[in-house]
Design an enzyme around this catalytic site. Structure first.
Site, PDB file in Angstrom:
ATOM      1  N   ASP A 101     -12.913   5.096   1.526  1.00  0.00           N
ATOM      2  CA  ASP A 101     -11.461   5.069   1.679  1.00  0.00           C
ATOM      3  C   ASP A 101     -10.910   6.493   1.690  1.00  0.00           C
ATOM      4  OD1 ASP A 101      -8.748   4.699   1.547  1.00  0.00           O
ATOM      5  OD2 ASP A 101      -8.755   3.432  -0.227  1.00  0.00           O
TER       6      ASP A 101
ATOM      7  N   LYS B 230       2.763  11.493  -3.733  1.00  0.00           N
ATOM      8  CA  LYS B 230       1.626  10.867  -4.414  1.00  0.00           C
ATOM      9  C   LYS B 230       0.638  11.912  -4.939  1.00  0.00           C
ATOM     10  CE  LYS B 230      -1.738   7.155  -3.502  1.00  0.00           C
ATOM     11  NZ  LYS B 230      -2.138   6.164  -2.476  1.00  0.00           N
TER      12      LYS B 230
ATOM     13  N   GLU C 178      -7.191   0.621  -4.488  1.00  0.00           N
ATOM     14  CA  GLU C 178      -7.170   0.484  -3.034  1.00  0.00           C
ATOM     15  C   GLU C 178      -8.497  -0.031  -2.459  1.00  0.00           C
ATOM     16  OE1 GLU C 178      -5.928   4.385  -1.973  1.00  0.00           O
ATOM     17  OE2 GLU C 178      -3.868   4.069  -2.656  1.00  0.00           O
TER      18      GLU C 178
ATOM     19  N   ASP D  64       0.875  -1.174   0.000  1.00  0.00           N
ATOM     20  CA  ASP D  64       0.000   0.000   0.000  1.00  0.00           C
ATOM     21  C   ASP D  64       0.908   1.218   0.000  1.00  0.00           C
ATOM     22  OD1 ASP D  64      -1.801   2.030   0.390  1.00  0.00           O
ATOM     23  OD2 ASP D  64      -2.368   1.433   2.427  1.00  0.00           O
TER      24      ASP D  64
END
Length: 532
Positions: free
Chosen positions: A201, A71, A178, A10
């Site tokens: 999420d 990211k 994810e 992850d």
């Protein structure tokens, strides 16, 4: 002892972790500090490169040389509005390189520019070392990995993540979304109890909502939504901005004080998840005065109300896209550390009429759990509990091209299951045309330029013919990682042009990747900083 053949990773905006699947269960591996998660932070300090907590601890002293939130920049153009907003709140310098977002640092009086792929590769390399410490092996070994990304990542962001993994010496078995990974972990833990699962999420920098139908050994995505620039960082920034309003925006001009303030606000946010009160205290702030600012949980909830409502808007849209109502949802699964914010759980409980919010899997680790299961499956680990599992995921945005009148011609509709391959015919617009330019977009707007530009390519040596008589077949092939290959063929002479990496997408060239491997991989990334 049995050792797995592959790992699940992850790669988060703020924290990352790596897991394995063995003996019928998932294990999240501890790093050198015996922590199960590692800050996604890279520091360039006194000529050394450090990753994780060692870098994060030096963020206040070296704010311009410690890079976080890569990211949020990966796969993005420099002129992207989100990148421009990040430049106002991140203490390090974001610059333009080949039209793309990159970061600038000073290393021993030398200015160096790193792409977000390179920064992400350094984080991945650190996670790879954690895995090798457990599995055994050498730093130069290639490790098989399933890496997770936000469901709403664009095609260029997906490819950029894959490039980062390659630089780190990882053999990418798959890139999976994810929320789908989290649903896989849930399905396995619940022994594939059938039902419709809504995965909420909220990570450090991205938000996804996915609606997934869980059946015997299968996770089928019905709809996805979200925002790839909304996460826990934005909740921190709510507190930062509130203090800025009092002290003035010139706080942004002082990188060290801004870094100290962000760290204090993050700490206060975490405290407010378990307490009714929190204080932000910084000694000798700005012109030497101490800062002491107190918040209540209700204060924080009111400040963050718009952010929470924004996520709930995406939830409602996802329900509409899946053509179901909230009453059809059996469970709501919370994923990502930011879901610990109390007002989020409360808002979801109210929206779903007090329906059970499932959080039996640590929200920080659920995604890595699912990635580890899928990695074991793809590497053909002998375990009957995972041999027959399936993931049926969907393309988050429509894919198409711009045609002559400026409109967007869709070739692959959003929510199409992938991998998939679709061919559509087009024709010339003018007489004796000898070439055709195909401009590729993704999105839902009828006007092409209102969508996200992925790139363009040209088909040359088209057989001259009157307008409308020269015809092409344009094929879009989306692979198992949801990455697009576009192919155009002239029907008259069979001339073909195929592009997986489109020139304008900002992806790294083969030579750039090789150069980054040479620069990054041989260098030790973890050092003793006690003397810094």
């Amino acid at each position: 002892m049995y050792q797995p053949k592959a790992v699940g990773i992850d790669l988060g905006t703020t924290y990352s972790c790596v897991g394995i699947f063995r003996y019928g269960k998932c294990e999240i591996l501890q790093n050198g500090l015996q922590e199960r998660t590692t800050p996604s932070v890279v520091g360039f300090i006194k000529g050394q490169t450090v990753v994780g907590q060692a870098a994060k601890d030096k963020m206040r002293r070296f704010p311009k040389n410690v890079i976080s939130c890569a990211k949020r920049l990966i796969g993005r153009k420099f002129n992207d509005p989100n990148v421009q907003n990040d430049m106002k709140i991140l203490p390090f310098k974001i610059v333009e390189k080949d039209g793309n977002a990159a970061v600038e640092v000073q290393i021993e009086n030398e200015t160096k520019i790193y792409t977000p792929e390179a920064i992400s590769a350094m984080v991945l390399l650190d996670l790879k070392k954690t895995a090798l410490n457990f599995l055994g092996g050498f730093e130069t070994d290639t490790v098989g990995a399933v890496i997770t990304i936000p469901a709403y990542f664009s095609d260029s962001q997906r490819q950029a993540t894959k490039d980062a993994a390659r630089i780190a010496g990882l053999n990418v078995l798959a890139i999976i979304n994810e929320p789908t990974a989290a649903a896989l972990a849930y399905g396995y833990k619940q022994n594939w109890k059938e039902g419709i699962l809504l995965v909420y999420d909220l990570g450090g920098g991205t938000f996804d909502v996915s609606i997934i139908k869980v059946t015997n050994g299968c996770c089928e995505v019905l709809a996805v939504g979200g925002d790839d620039h909304l996460g826990g960082e934005d909740f921190d920034n709510v507190l930062v901005n509130e203090i800025k309003r009092y002290y003035g925006s010139h706080i942004s001009d002082n990188a060290r004080d801004l870094c100290r303030l962000k760290a204090a606000c993050e700490k206060a946010k975490i405290e407010l998840s378990n307490s009714e009160f929190a204080s932000i205290e910084i000694e000798k702030f700005l012109e030497g005065d101490d800062l002491c600012w107190k918040f209540t949980q209700s204060d924080f909830n009111e400040l963050c109300k718009d952010l929470v409502e924004k996520t709930l808007g995406h939830v409602q849209k996802a329900l509409e896209k899946a053509k179901i109502t909230k009453n059809d949802v059996n469970k709501v699964l919370l994923v990502g550390g930011s879901t610990r914010i109390p007002c989020i759980g409360k808002a979801l409980s109210e929206l779903f009429d007090q329906k059970t919010i499932f959080s039996n899997i640590d929200p920080d680790e659920a995604v890595a759990h699912g990635a580890a299961i899928w990695a074991a499956h793809l590497s053909k680990t002998f375990d009957t509990s995972i041999q027959n599992i399936r993931l049926l995921d969907v393309i988050p945005r429509s894919l198409g091209i711009k045609i002559n009148d400026g409109s967007f011609s869709v070739i692959i509709e959003r929510y199409t299951k992938f991998p998939c391959k679709v061919t559509k015919g087009y024709q010339t617009a003018v007489d004796n045309q000898t070439g055709a330019v195909f401009i590729v977009y993704e999105g839902e707007e009828p006007v092409a330029e209102n969508n996200k530009l992925l790139g363009k390519f040209t088909l040359t040596n088209v057989a001259p013919a009157p307008a409308g008589e020269a015809k092409f077949d344009l094929t879009y092939n989306v692979d198992e990682n949801c990455i697009l290959t576009a192919t155009a063929v002239d029907r008259q002479n069979g001339n073909l042009s195929s592009h997986q990496i489109l020139p304008d997408k900002g992806r790294l060239s083969e030579s750039q990747i090789v150069q980054m491997i040479d620069e990054i991989c041989p260098k030790p990334l973890k050092i003793d900083l006690t003397d810094v």
